[in-house]
Design a protein around this motif. Sequence first.
Motif, short mmCIF file in Angstrom:
data_model
loop_
_atom_site.label_atom_id
_atom_site.label_comp_id
_atom_site.label_asym_id
_atom_site.label_seq_id
_atom_site.Cartn_x
_atom_site.Cartn_y
_atom_site.Cartn_z
N HIS A 195 6.75 12.58 18.51
CA HIS A 195 5.59 12.34 17.63
C HIS A 195 5.95 12.32 16.14
O HIS A 195 7.06 12.67 15.72
N ALA A 196 4.96 11.96 15.34
CA ALA A 196 5.11 11.86 13.89
C ALA A 196 4.83 13.21 13.22
O ALA A 196 4.29 14.14 13.83
N PHE A 197 5.16 13.30 11.95
CA PHE A 197 4.84 14.45 11.10
C PHE A 197 3.49 14.19 10.43
O PHE A 197 3.30 13.07 9.93
N PRO A 198 2.62 15.13 10.32
CA PRO A 198 2.63 16.49 10.83
C PRO A 198 1.64 16.61 11.99
O PRO A 198 0.63 17.33 11.89
N LEU A 209 7.88 7.76 16.91
CA LEU A 209 7.07 7.16 15.84
C LEU A 209 7.29 7.95 14.56
O LEU A 209 7.11 9.18 14.54
N SER A 210 7.71 7.27 13.52
CA SER A 210 7.94 7.85 12.20
C SER A 210 8.94 9.00 12.27
O SER A 210 10.09 8.78 12.60
N MET A 211 8.53 10.26 12.02
CA MET A 211 9.50 11.36 12.16
C MET A 211 10.13 11.34 13.56
O MET A 211 11.32 11.61 13.71
N GLY A 212 9.33 11.00 14.55
CA GLY A 212 9.86 10.88 15.92
C GLY A 212 10.97 9.85 15.99
O GLY A 212 11.92 9.99 16.77
N GLY A 213 10.86 8.81 15.16
CA GLY A 213 11.92 7.79 15.10
C GLY A 213 13.18 8.35 14.47
O GLY A 213 14.30 8.06 14.92
N TYR A 214 13.03 9.18 13.42
CA TYR A 214 14.21 9.81 12.81
C TYR A 214 14.92 10.68 13.86
O TYR A 214 16.15 10.72 13.93
N VAL A 215 14.10 11.39 14.66
CA VAL A 215 14.68 12.24 15.71
C VAL A 215 15.34 11.37 16.79
O VAL A 215 16.41 11.71 17.31
N GLY A 243 9.09 14.37 -3.68
CA GLY A 243 7.77 14.41 -3.03
C GLY A 243 7.73 15.45 -1.92
O GLY A 243 6.75 16.17 -1.74
N ARG A 244 8.82 15.56 -1.16
CA ARG A 244 8.88 16.57 -0.08
C ARG A 244 8.77 17.97 -0.70
O ARG A 244 8.08 18.84 -0.17
N ASP A 245 9.47 18.18 -1.84
CA ASP A 245 9.41 19.51 -2.47
C ASP A 245 7.99 19.82 -2.94
O ASP A 245 7.52 20.95 -2.83
N GLU A 287 -3.98 15.47 1.77
CA GLU A 287 -3.02 14.62 1.07
C GLU A 287 -2.57 13.44 1.94
O GLU A 287 -2.44 12.32 1.47
N MET A 288 -2.31 13.72 3.22
CA MET A 288 -1.62 12.72 4.04
C MET A 288 -2.53 11.81 4.86
O MET A 288 -2.20 10.64 5.07
N VAL A 289 -3.65 12.33 5.38
CA VAL A 289 -4.41 11.55 6.36
C VAL A 289 -4.83 10.17 5.83
O VAL A 289 -4.68 9.17 6.54
N ARG A 325 -3.32 8.23 3.91
CA ARG A 325 -2.17 7.30 3.90
C ARG A 325 -1.63 7.04 5.30
O ARG A 325 -0.96 6.04 5.54
N LEU A 326 -1.91 7.96 6.22
CA LEU A 326 -1.40 7.77 7.58
C LEU A 326 -2.13 6.63 8.29
O LEU A 326 -1.60 6.02 9.21
N LEU A 327 -3.35 6.37 7.87
CA LEU A 327 -4.16 5.34 8.55
C LEU A 327 -4.22 4.08 7.70
O LEU A 327 -4.29 4.14 6.47
N ALA A 366 1.16 2.08 5.06
CA ALA A 366 1.32 2.39 3.64
C ALA A 366 2.46 3.37 3.41
O ALA A 366 2.83 3.64 2.26
N ILE A 367 3.02 3.93 4.47
CA ILE A 367 4.09 4.92 4.30
C ILE A 367 5.46 4.27 4.48
O ILE A 367 6.40 4.54 3.73
N ILE A 368 5.56 3.39 5.47
CA ILE A 368 6.84 2.72 5.73
C ILE A 368 6.57 1.20 5.83
O ILE A 368 5.97 0.74 6.80
N GLY A 379 -2.07 0.46 10.59
CA GLY A 379 -1.31 1.24 9.63
C GLY A 379 -0.20 2.05 10.27
O GLY A 379 0.40 1.63 11.28
N HIS A 380 0.06 3.22 9.69
CA HIS A 380 1.23 4.02 10.07
C HIS A 380 1.09 4.64 11.46
O HIS A 380 2.03 4.66 12.23
N LEU A 381 -0.10 5.16 11.77
CA LEU A 381 -0.27 5.79 13.10
C LEU A 381 -0.69 4.73 14.10
O LEU A 381 -1.79 4.78 14.69
C1 MLT Z 1 5.67 10.74 9.72
O1 MLT Z 1 4.66 10.07 9.97
O2 MLT Z 1 6.35 11.27 10.59
C2 MLT Z 1 6.05 10.94 8.27
O3 MLT Z 1 5.11 10.35 7.45
C3 MLT Z 1 7.40 10.43 8.03
C4 MLT Z 1 7.84 10.56 6.63
O4 MLT Z 1 7.10 11.11 5.81
O5 MLT Z 1 8.96 10.13 6.31
#
Ligand code: MLT
Length: 271
Positions: free
Chosen positions: A28-31, A100-106, A138-140, A157-159, A161-163, A223-225, A249-251
């Motif tokens: 799954h994605a963050f968070p 998906l997203s963070m899940g993709g990094y993993v 931004g992460r900090d 903050e995030m929701v 942009r997630l959609l 809007a995130i990636i 969008g992102h999700l």
């Molecule tokens: C996510 O959806 O997992 C995050 O937005 C990924 C990110 O912030 O790089």
Amino acid sequence: MKATVAHLPHRSLRYFESGGGREVVLLHAFPLSADQWLPQLHRVPPGFRFIAPDLRGFRGMGAAYEDPGLAAGLSIEDYAQDAIALAAHLELDRFIVCGLSMGGYVAFALQRLAPNRVAGLILSNTRAGADSADGRAGRDRMIALAGQEGPEAIAREMVPRLLGETTRREQPDLADAVRRLVVVNSVDGIVTALGALRDRPDSTPGLGTIACPTLVITGDEDAIIPVSEAETMQRGIPNASLVVLPQVGHLSNLEAPSAWSLALEAGLNAM
Ligand code: MLT
């Protein structure tokens, strides 16, 4: 569909499971949490078994999860190791990984750590690159915000942009559903993941070595990636195809569950 707590050698981990056949591990994605995959867990294509774990520290906090295993310096590779440990616990040999997203990094990390176990990759709304200097700053800021104001502030903050723009306009209830997935997470889980996201390695140099069939899915209102990142992954991975979902969008798997699942199903059947 059933939810189970797996007692792995190093910790306990909740996962959902549905269907029967070739295994697909959904990250799954963050968070959010594994709950993000409920639409897909309810329509598993014939011949496949979906397994969706919570990434460490997400949702699965509480009495049943006595050792959340969160520590400063936890890396994206540690989340991948958890997925590999779950696969060993379930006696999976080779499996398809969908992130998906963070899940993709993993998923990239898992592919690096155990390439022979990965029979196929689905990379949705994610990127191969590391964080830019701005992204790291931004992460900090988010780490400080989570510490000061908690998960509600992270959701605030995030929701939005997630959609995607169309989803926000046409499915106003989805924002609240996503917010509810975010706010049940702990500050520790969120802060630990933000550190791992900030410090994750660049997966771009390894794209050309990914030998398994790969499907990249994204949405043109992410809007995130941006879509250009999906195109970079598709061009870099030798055997990859790309699906860009319109007005999404992102999700993407939550915003357009039917279209996303159709793309997934076609991709899985080709693997
Ligand atoms: C996510 O959806 O997992 C995050 O937005 C990924 C990110 O912030 O790089």
